[in-house]
Design a protein around this motif. Structure first.
Motif, PDB file in Angstrom:
ATOM      1  N   TYR A   1      53.270   4.279  69.890  1.00 19.89           N
ATOM      2  CA  TYR A   1      52.010   5.006  69.796  1.00 19.89           C
ATOM      3  C   TYR A   1      52.302   6.474  69.536  1.00 19.89           C
ATOM      4  CZ  TYR A   1      49.930   0.939  72.062  1.00 19.89           C
ATOM      5  OH  TYR A   1      49.517  -0.324  72.361  1.00 19.89           O
ATOM      6  N   ARG A   2      51.371   7.149  68.862  1.00 21.24           N
ATOM      7  CA  ARG A   2      51.427   8.599  68.734  1.00 21.24           C
ATOM      8  C   ARG A   2      50.419   9.144  69.731  1.00 21.24           C
ATOM      9  NH1 ARG A   2      53.978  11.061  65.361  1.00 21.24           N
ATOM     10  NH2 ARG A   2      53.876   9.460  63.771  1.00 21.24           N
ATOM     11  N   SER A   3      50.896   9.938  70.670  1.00 19.97           N
ATOM     12  CA  SER A   3      50.044  10.448  71.739  1.00 19.97           C
ATOM     13  C   SER A   3      49.822  11.941  71.579  1.00 19.97           C
ATOM     14  CB  SER A   3      50.685  10.181  73.098  1.00 19.97           C
ATOM     15  OG  SER A   3      50.795   8.803  73.315  1.00 19.97           O
ATOM     16  N   THR A   4      48.582  12.338  71.758  1.00 16.73           N
ATOM     17  CA  THR A   4      48.222  13.754  71.760  1.00 16.73           C
ATOM     18  C   THR A   4      47.261  13.986  72.914  1.00 16.73           C
ATOM     19  OG1 THR A   4      46.389  13.363  70.244  1.00 16.73           O
ATOM     20  CG2 THR A   4      48.473  14.020  69.260  1.00 16.73           C
ATOM     21  N   SER A   5      47.044  15.230  73.235  1.00 19.45           N
ATOM     22  CA  SER A   5      46.087  15.550  74.282  1.00 19.45           C
ATOM     23  C   SER A   5      45.058  16.528  73.724  1.00 19.45           C
ATOM     24  CB  SER A   5      46.794  16.142  75.497  1.00 19.45           C
ATOM     25  OG  SER A   5      47.503  17.296  75.131  1.00 19.45           O
ATOM     26  N   TYR A   6      43.880  16.507  74.310  1.00 16.69           N
ATOM     27  CA  TYR A   6      42.811  17.400  73.882  1.00 16.69           C
ATOM     28  C   TYR A   6      41.959  17.758  75.093  1.00 16.69           C
ATOM     29  CZ  TYR A   6      39.749  13.330  74.135  1.00 16.69           C
ATOM     30  OH  TYR A   6      39.049  12.245  74.585  1.00 16.69           O
ATOM     31  N   TRP A   7      41.207  18.841  74.964  1.00 17.81           N
ATOM     32  CA  TRP A   7      40.338  19.300  76.036  1.00 17.81           C
ATOM     33  C   TRP A   7      38.958  18.681  75.865  1.00 17.81           C
ATOM     34  CZ3 TRP A   7      40.664  21.439  80.601  1.00 17.81           C
ATOM     35  CH2 TRP A   7      39.514  21.978  81.189  1.00 17.81           C
ATOM     36  N   ASP A   8      38.510  17.952  76.876  1.00 21.32           N
ATOM     37  CA  ASP A   8      37.175  17.365  76.867  1.00 21.32           C
ATOM     38  C   ASP A   8      36.221  18.354  77.530  1.00 21.32           C
ATOM     39  OD1 ASP A   8      34.811  15.904  77.344  1.00 21.32           O
ATOM     40  OD2 ASP A   8      35.947  14.028  77.385  1.00 21.32           O
ATOM     41  N   LYS A   9      35.286  18.872  76.735  1.00 23.77           N
ATOM     42  CA  LYS A   9      34.363  19.886  77.245  1.00 23.77           C
ATOM     43  C   LYS A   9      33.441  19.332  78.327  1.00 23.77           C
ATOM     44  CE  LYS A   9      34.174  22.423  72.920  1.00 23.77           C
ATOM     45  NZ  LYS A   9      33.310  22.843  71.805  1.00 23.77           N
ATOM     46  N   ASN A  10      33.001  18.086  78.156  1.00 23.65           N
ATOM     47  CA  ASN A  10      32.065  17.509  79.121  1.00 23.65           C
ATOM     48  C   ASN A  10      32.726  17.228  80.467  1.00 23.65           C
ATOM     49  OD1 ASN A  10      30.056  17.555  77.173  1.00 23.65           O
ATOM     50  ND2 ASN A  10      30.569  15.513  76.440  1.00 23.65           N
ATOM     51  N   LEU A  11      33.912  16.651  80.434  1.00 23.73           N
ATOM     52  CA  LEU A  11      34.616  16.326  81.678  1.00 23.73           C
ATOM     53  C   LEU A  11      35.400  17.512  82.226  1.00 23.73           C
ATOM     54  CD1 LEU A  11      35.948  12.762  80.783  1.00 23.73           C
ATOM     55  CD2 LEU A  11      33.963  13.356  82.170  1.00 23.73           C
ATOM     56  N   ARG A  12      35.585  18.522  81.378  1.00 24.76           N
ATOM     57  CA  ARG A  12      36.302  19.742  81.741  1.00 24.76           C
ATOM     58  C   ARG A  12      37.718  19.448  82.232  1.00 24.76           C
ATOM     59  NH1 ARG A  12      32.754  24.387  82.989  1.00 24.76           N
ATOM     60  NH2 ARG A  12      34.537  25.045  84.197  1.00 24.76           N
ATOM     61  N   LYS A  13      38.409  18.609  81.445  1.00 24.69           N
ATOM     62  CA  LYS A  13      39.811  18.333  81.755  1.00 24.69           C
ATOM     63  C   LYS A  13      40.529  17.864  80.496  1.00 24.69           C
ATOM     64  CE  LYS A  13      39.286  13.574  83.381  1.00 24.69           C
ATOM     65  NZ  LYS A  13      39.573  12.665  84.486  1.00 24.69           N
ATOM     66  N   VAL A  14      41.837  17.848  80.573  1.00 20.78           N
ATOM     67  CA  VAL A  14      42.660  17.412  79.452  1.00 20.78           C
ATOM     68  C   VAL A  14      42.676  15.886  79.420  1.00 20.78           C
ATOM     69  CG1 VAL A  14      44.976  17.420  78.473  1.00 20.78           C
ATOM     70  CG2 VAL A  14      44.094  19.475  79.566  1.00 20.78           C
ATOM     71  N   MET A  15      42.453  15.330  78.225  1.00 20.17           N
ATOM     72  CA  MET A  15      42.445  13.881  78.046  1.00 20.17           C
ATOM     73  C   MET A  15      43.562  13.499  77.074  1.00 20.17           C
ATOM     74  SD  MET A  15      39.897  12.850  79.895  1.00 20.17           S
ATOM     75  CE  MET A  15      39.502  11.224  79.318  1.00 20.17           C
ATOM     76  N   LYS A  16      44.046  12.289  77.210  1.00 21.43           N
ATOM     77  CA  LYS A  16      45.106  11.780  76.348  1.00 21.43           C
ATOM     78  C   LYS A  16      44.501  10.853  75.304  1.00 21.43           C
ATOM     79  CE  LYS A  16      49.039   8.678  76.644  1.00 21.43           C
ATOM     80  NZ  LYS A  16      49.863   7.905  77.555  1.00 21.43           N
ATOM     81  N   LYS A  17      44.955  11.004  74.059  1.00 17.87           N
ATOM     82  CA  LYS A  17      44.512  10.118  72.987  1.00 17.87           C
ATOM     83  C   LYS A  17      45.747   9.494  72.358  1.00 17.87           C
ATOM     84  CE  LYS A  17      42.127   9.845  68.633  1.00 17.87           C
ATOM     85  NZ  LYS A  17      41.503  10.550  67.534  1.00 17.87           N
ATOM     86  N   SER A  18      45.799   8.164  72.330  1.00 14.81           N
ATOM     87  CA  SER A  18      46.929   7.447  71.747  1.00 14.81           C
ATOM     88  C   SER A  18      46.464   6.667  70.532  1.00 14.81           C
ATOM     89  CB  SER A  18      47.535   6.477  72.757  1.00 14.81           C
ATOM     90  OG  SER A  18      48.066   7.173  73.850  1.00 14.81           O
ATOM     91  N   THR A  19      47.261   6.723  69.473  1.00 19.05           N
ATOM     92  CA  THR A  19      46.981   5.982  68.251  1.00 19.05           C
ATOM     93  C   THR A  19      48.118   5.000  68.021  1.00 19.05           C
ATOM     94  OG1 THR A  19      45.917   7.943  67.344  1.00 19.05           O
ATOM     95  CG2 THR A  19      46.452   6.189  65.803  1.00 19.05           C
ATOM     96  N   TYR A  20      47.770   3.736  67.833  1.00 23.05           N
ATOM     97  CA  TYR A  20      48.775   2.693  67.632  1.00 23.05           C
ATOM     98  C   TYR A  20      49.432   2.858  66.271  1.00 23.05           C
ATOM     99  CZ  TYR A  20      50.704  -1.986  66.938  1.00 23.05           C
ATOM    100  OH  TYR A  20      51.534  -3.039  66.681  1.00 23.05           O
TER     101      TYR A  20
END
Length: 111
Positions: free
Chosen positions: A35-54
């Motif tokens: 997987y290719r994993s990146t992280s991004y800031w979720d404005k609604n949850l106000r925390k860093v989230m992980k996004k993985s692409t197969y």
């Protein structure tokens, strides 16, 4: 923490030497998946989230077997959605065909 087989670690290290970043290997059902994993800031949850692409499956002999499905669409053809409605009308009108033939010369246009 998972301990991977040496050939998997060698493959990951080779990819890192080539400059690939954000690769993640998961071991599921006796297979290695990449997987290719990146992280991004979720404005609604106000925390860093992980996004993985197969990316694909990792094989000992062939290396990375890339996923053949690049894009999965949420749009379905209309013919699939309307098939049930058309079939229902077709079944319902089958009983009416003899009546249409008796009363209308242009019964095929109606049917």
């Amino acid at each position: 923490m998972n301990t991977f087989e040496p050939w998997v670690l060698d493959w990951v290290n080779e990819q890192r030497r080539k400059g690939a970043k954000g690769l993640e290997v998961k071991y599921l059902n006796s297979n290695y998946y990449v997987y290719r994993s990146t992280s991004y800031w979720d404005k609604n949850l106000r925390k860093v989230m992980k996004k993985s692409t197969y990316i694909g499956r990792l094989d000992r002999e062939r290396g990375l077997i890339q996923s053949s499905q690049k894009y999965r669409s949420n749009v379905y053809p209309k013919s699939v959605k309307t098939y049930g409605d058309a079939m229902l009308l077709n079944i319902a009108l089958n009983d009416l065909i003899p009546l249409l033939k008796e009363n209308f010369d242009f019964w095929e246009d109606i049917y």
